[in-house]
Design an enzyme around this catalytic site. Structure first.
Site, PDB file in Angstrom:
ATOM      1  N   ILE A  15     -11.813  41.600 -26.026  1.00 63.24           N
ATOM      2  CA  ILE A  15     -11.172  41.276 -24.743  1.00 63.24           C
ATOM      3  C   ILE A  15     -11.230  39.777 -24.455  1.00 63.24           C
ATOM      4  O   ILE A  15     -10.323  39.229 -23.824  1.00 63.24           O
ATOM      5  CB  ILE A  15     -11.758  42.105 -23.569  1.00 63.24           C
ATOM      6  CG1 ILE A  15     -10.828  42.062 -22.373  1.00 63.24           C
ATOM      7  CG2 ILE A  15     -13.150  41.638 -23.181  1.00 63.24           C
ATOM      8  CD1 ILE A  15      -9.451  42.621 -22.609  1.00 63.24           C
ATOM      9  N   SER A  37     -22.327  33.626 -27.925  1.00 61.40           N
ATOM     10  CA  SER A  37     -22.011  34.815 -28.706  1.00 61.40           C
ATOM     11  C   SER A  37     -22.810  34.729 -29.991  1.00 61.40           C
ATOM     12  O   SER A  37     -22.940  33.645 -30.568  1.00 61.40           O
ATOM     13  CB  SER A  37     -20.501  34.833 -28.999  1.00 61.40           C
ATOM     14  OG  SER A  37     -20.003  36.126 -29.100  1.00 61.40           O
ATOM     15  N   ARG A  38     -23.356  35.882 -30.444  1.00 64.68           N
ATOM     16  CA  ARG A  38     -24.256  35.847 -31.600  1.00 64.68           C
ATOM     17  C   ARG A  38     -23.528  35.471 -32.881  1.00 64.68           C
ATOM     18  O   ARG A  38     -24.063  34.778 -33.737  1.00 64.68           O
ATOM     19  CB  ARG A  38     -24.916  37.213 -31.792  1.00 64.68           C
ATOM     20  CG  ARG A  38     -25.765  37.663 -30.632  1.00 64.68           C
ATOM     21  CD  ARG A  38     -26.021  39.148 -30.716  1.00 64.68           C
ATOM     22  NE  ARG A  38     -24.768  39.894 -30.884  1.00 64.68           N
ATOM     23  CZ  ARG A  38     -24.680  41.194 -31.086  1.00 64.68           C
ATOM     24  NH1 ARG A  38     -25.775  41.917 -31.160  1.00 64.68           N
ATOM     25  NH2 ARG A  38     -23.510  41.778 -31.225  1.00 64.68           N
ATOM     26  N   LYS A  91     -15.230  44.816 -16.585  1.00 62.67           N
ATOM     27  CA  LYS A  91     -15.463  46.193 -16.201  1.00 62.67           C
ATOM     28  C   LYS A  91     -15.997  46.981 -17.393  1.00 62.67           C
ATOM     29  O   LYS A  91     -15.659  46.634 -18.504  1.00 62.67           O
ATOM     30  CB  LYS A  91     -14.187  46.857 -15.665  1.00 62.67           C
ATOM     31  CG  LYS A  91     -12.951  46.796 -16.552  1.00 62.67           C
ATOM     32  CD  LYS A  91     -12.789  47.426 -17.862  1.00 62.67           C
ATOM     33  CE  LYS A  91     -13.149  48.811 -18.173  1.00 62.67           C
ATOM     34  NZ  LYS A  91     -12.646  49.220 -19.524  1.00 62.67           N
ATOM     35  N   ASP A 169     -14.496  54.635 -20.481  1.00 65.40           N
ATOM     36  CA  ASP A 169     -14.204  53.199 -20.618  1.00 65.40           C
ATOM     37  C   ASP A 169     -12.758  52.914 -20.192  1.00 65.40           C
ATOM     38  O   ASP A 169     -12.533  52.065 -19.332  1.00 65.40           O
ATOM     39  CB  ASP A 169     -14.498  52.702 -22.038  1.00 65.40           C
ATOM     40  CG  ASP A 169     -14.172  51.218 -22.174  1.00 65.40           C
ATOM     41  OD1 ASP A 169     -14.967  50.388 -21.739  1.00 65.40           O
ATOM     42  OD2 ASP A 169     -13.057  50.903 -22.663  1.00 65.40           O
TER      43      ASP A 169
HETATM   44  P1  NAP Z   1     -16.341  44.044 -28.294  1.00 64.82           P
HETATM   45  O1  NAP Z   1     -15.274  43.201 -28.894  1.00 64.82           O
HETATM   46  O2  NAP Z   1     -16.876  45.173 -29.113  1.00 64.82           O
HETATM   47  O3  NAP Z   1     -17.609  43.206 -27.809  1.00 64.82           O
HETATM   48  C1  NAP Z   1     -17.555  41.930 -27.264  1.00 64.82           C
HETATM   49  C2  NAP Z   1     -18.585  41.033 -27.909  1.00 64.82           C
HETATM   50  O4  NAP Z   1     -19.849  41.219 -27.285  1.00 64.82           O
HETATM   51  C3  NAP Z   1     -18.875  41.322 -29.352  1.00 64.82           C
HETATM   52  O5  NAP Z   1     -17.898  40.760 -30.193  1.00 64.82           O
HETATM   53  C4  NAP Z   1     -20.242  40.703 -29.558  1.00 64.82           C
HETATM   54  O6  NAP Z   1     -20.115  39.350 -29.955  1.00 64.82           O
HETATM   55  C5  NAP Z   1     -20.869  40.740 -28.173  1.00 64.82           C
HETATM   56  N1  NAP Z   1     -22.043  41.613 -28.117  1.00 64.82           N
HETATM   57  C6  NAP Z   1     -23.245  41.285 -27.595  1.00 64.82           C
HETATM   58  N2  NAP Z   1     -24.095  42.304 -27.688  1.00 64.82           N
HETATM   59  C7  NAP Z   1     -23.445  43.302 -28.279  1.00 64.82           C
HETATM   60  C8  NAP Z   1     -23.815  44.614 -28.663  1.00 64.82           C
HETATM   61  N3  NAP Z   1     -25.045  45.087 -28.440  1.00 64.82           N
HETATM   62  N4  NAP Z   1     -22.899  45.382 -29.261  1.00 64.82           N
HETATM   63  C9  NAP Z   1     -21.650  44.919 -29.495  1.00 64.82           C
HETATM   64  N5  NAP Z   1     -21.243  43.671 -29.142  1.00 64.82           N
HETATM   65  C10 NAP Z   1     -22.140  42.868 -28.553  1.00 64.82           C
HETATM   66  O7  NAP Z   1     -15.871  44.662 -26.914  1.00 64.82           O
HETATM   67  P2  NAP Z   1     -14.570  44.369 -26.028  1.00 64.82           P
HETATM   68  O8  NAP Z   1     -13.502  45.308 -26.421  1.00 64.82           O
HETATM   69  O9  NAP Z   1     -14.284  42.916 -26.021  1.00 64.82           O
HETATM   70  O10 NAP Z   1     -15.120  44.878 -24.623  1.00 64.82           O
HETATM   71  C11 NAP Z   1     -16.074  44.146 -23.878  1.00 64.82           C
HETATM   72  C12 NAP Z   1     -15.993  44.581 -22.423  1.00 64.82           C
HETATM   73  O11 NAP Z   1     -14.661  44.323 -21.955  1.00 64.82           O
HETATM   74  C13 NAP Z   1     -16.227  46.089 -22.226  1.00 64.82           C
HETATM   75  O12 NAP Z   1     -16.944  46.316 -21.044  1.00 64.82           O
HETATM   76  C14 NAP Z   1     -14.813  46.667 -22.094  1.00 64.82           C
HETATM   77  O13 NAP Z   1     -14.770  47.829 -21.286  1.00 64.82           O
HETATM   78  C15 NAP Z   1     -14.093  45.511 -21.409  1.00 64.82           C
HETATM   79  N6  NAP Z   1     -12.643  45.529 -21.665  1.00 64.82           N
HETATM   80  C16 NAP Z   1     -12.167  45.704 -22.924  1.00 64.82           C
HETATM   81  C17 NAP Z   1     -10.777  45.796 -23.128  1.00 64.82           C
HETATM   82  C18 NAP Z   1     -10.201  45.967 -24.510  1.00 64.82           C
HETATM   83  O14 NAP Z   1      -8.965  46.131 -24.627  1.00 64.82           O
HETATM   84  N7  NAP Z   1     -10.971  45.939 -25.581  1.00 64.82           N
HETATM   85  C19 NAP Z   1      -9.916  45.701 -22.059  1.00 64.82           C
HETATM   86  C20 NAP Z   1     -10.430  45.460 -20.786  1.00 64.82           C
HETATM   87  C21 NAP Z   1     -11.804  45.383 -20.607  1.00 64.82           C
HETATM   88  P3  NAP Z   1     -21.257  38.687 -30.880  1.00 64.82           P
HETATM   89  O15 NAP Z   1     -21.519  39.662 -31.992  1.00 64.82           O
HETATM   90  O16 NAP Z   1     -20.672  37.394 -31.316  1.00 64.82           O
HETATM   91  O17 NAP Z   1     -22.455  38.534 -29.969  1.00 64.82           O
END
Ligand code: NAP
Length: 319
Positions: A15, A37-38, A91, A169
């Protein structure tokens, strides 16, 4: 015009790349000054591996925007507020109600802005639906939120871990719209949660809500929908029927499309420039006003569904 406020993004993942980075690049109010970010970074932007080192190295950055999964959000948000920074949260705002309430109290006690974002509320027809519903006698509301988890969350294991919400989610986006447009209180009265036998969170859910005026309000969430994806809220009222479609971006009343923004509804928001542009514009307004925006209603309904929900076990899920 004043200089853009430096902001740091925490959790450079899907996101952050899809929405936050482009929205910040186009924002007149903010500039992306650093990331924490890690494993990931943004070319040309100062990068830290965690929030603690970011906060220590960059006292000049007054705002953090957290885009990590909900299970790890609280610790970072607390550290940022304790260091005197304003915070914007993706969110859902956290993994539990009490951790988010703690953040709300902390922000208040330090006079900092805390913004619990609900991006779906910024969709262009949501304000029009709210305006249309405000003087109607509602008979029923039926939400259908059905999408393909493999398409929208490829390989994201955190959604299946405790605190990852599973189908809630996306479902919480529907609930964020419902709680924004519904004119009056709603209480969750029943839930059926369908868990894959090898996973900790549900892949489907059926919810019913109690409205003291007697309207039938229900929701169907499913993450197994292939082909056409459905994000729809159908409303039947004594005065007519409305459909809020495509996740809140279209509104039809008695079959006829309406203008995206009803006259007089939130005229200060430029919805047409996209959900995340609107979120950052709102964050800028909160900072300017020294205010917070901390609506927990969507997360409360999800928590109630986990409290009340009947558990149904279904086939194992694998990517
Ligand atoms: P994601 O890509 O899986 O995670 C975001 C980043 O968080 C990861 O790349 C990771 O970066 C970091 N991170 C830190 N601790 C983590 C852990 N324990 N497990 C996994 N990642 C971890 O997720 P996302 O889709 O961006 O979603 C993040 C948030 O945005 C969620 O709450 C989701 O509901 C919300 N959101 C997502 C979307 C969508 O379309 N995906 C849309 C609207 C809102 P590092 O490894 O570099 O630390």
């Amino acid at each position: 015009m004043s200089a853009p406020t430096p902001v740091a993004l925490v959790g450079v993942g899907k996101i952050a790349r899809d929405q936050h980075i482009p929205a910040l690049a186009a924002s007149p109010d903010f500039e992306l000054a650093a990331t924490a970010s890690r494993n990931a970074s943004v070319e040309g932007v100062d990068a830290y591996r965690d929030v603690t080192s970011l906060l220590a190295a960059r006292p000049d950055i007054p705002c953090l925007s957290l885009c990590t999964p909900p299970q790890v959000r609280y610790g970072d948000a607390r550290r940022a507020l304790e260091a005197g920074r304003h915070v914007m949260l993706e969110k859902p705002p956290g993994a539990t109600i009490s951790e988010v309430e703690d953040l709300i109290e902390l922000a208040k006690s330090r006079s900092l802005s805390l913004y619990l974002t609900w991006h779906s509320r910024q969709n262009q027809a949501v304000a029009a639906a709210r305006s249309w519903l405000s003087d109607k006698t509602i008979q029923s509301v039926s939400i259908t939120w059905k999408e393909d988890v493999r398409r929208w969350h490829p390989g994201q294991e955190w959604v299946w871990r405790p605190g990852g919400l599973g189908v809630f989610d996306p479902g919480i986006n529907a609930l964020s719209i419902l709680t924004e447009i519904y004119p009056g209180p709603l209480r969750l009265s029943g839930a059926k949660l369908v868990f894959p036998s090898n996973r900790q969170t549900p892949i489907a859910a059926s919810l019913s809500f109690q409205d003291l005026k007697g309207a039938a309000v229900s929701a169907e969430f499913d993450w197994r929908q292939e082909g056409r994806q459905t994000w729809e809220i159908r409303i039947a009222a004594v005065e007519g029927d409305a459909v809020l479609g495509d996740g809140g971006s279209t509104l039809t009343v008695d079959g006829a499309p309406t203008a995206p923004i009803a006259p007089g509804a939130a005229p200060d928001l430029d919805f047409l420039q996209g959900e995340y542009h609107a979120l950052y514009a709102q964050f800028a307004r909160l900072l300017a006003a020294g205010a917070s925006d901390t609506d927990l209603a969507p997360l409360r309904h999800v928590a109630d569904a986990f409290l009340l929900g009947e558990r149904i076990v279904t086939a194992p899920f694998d990517w």
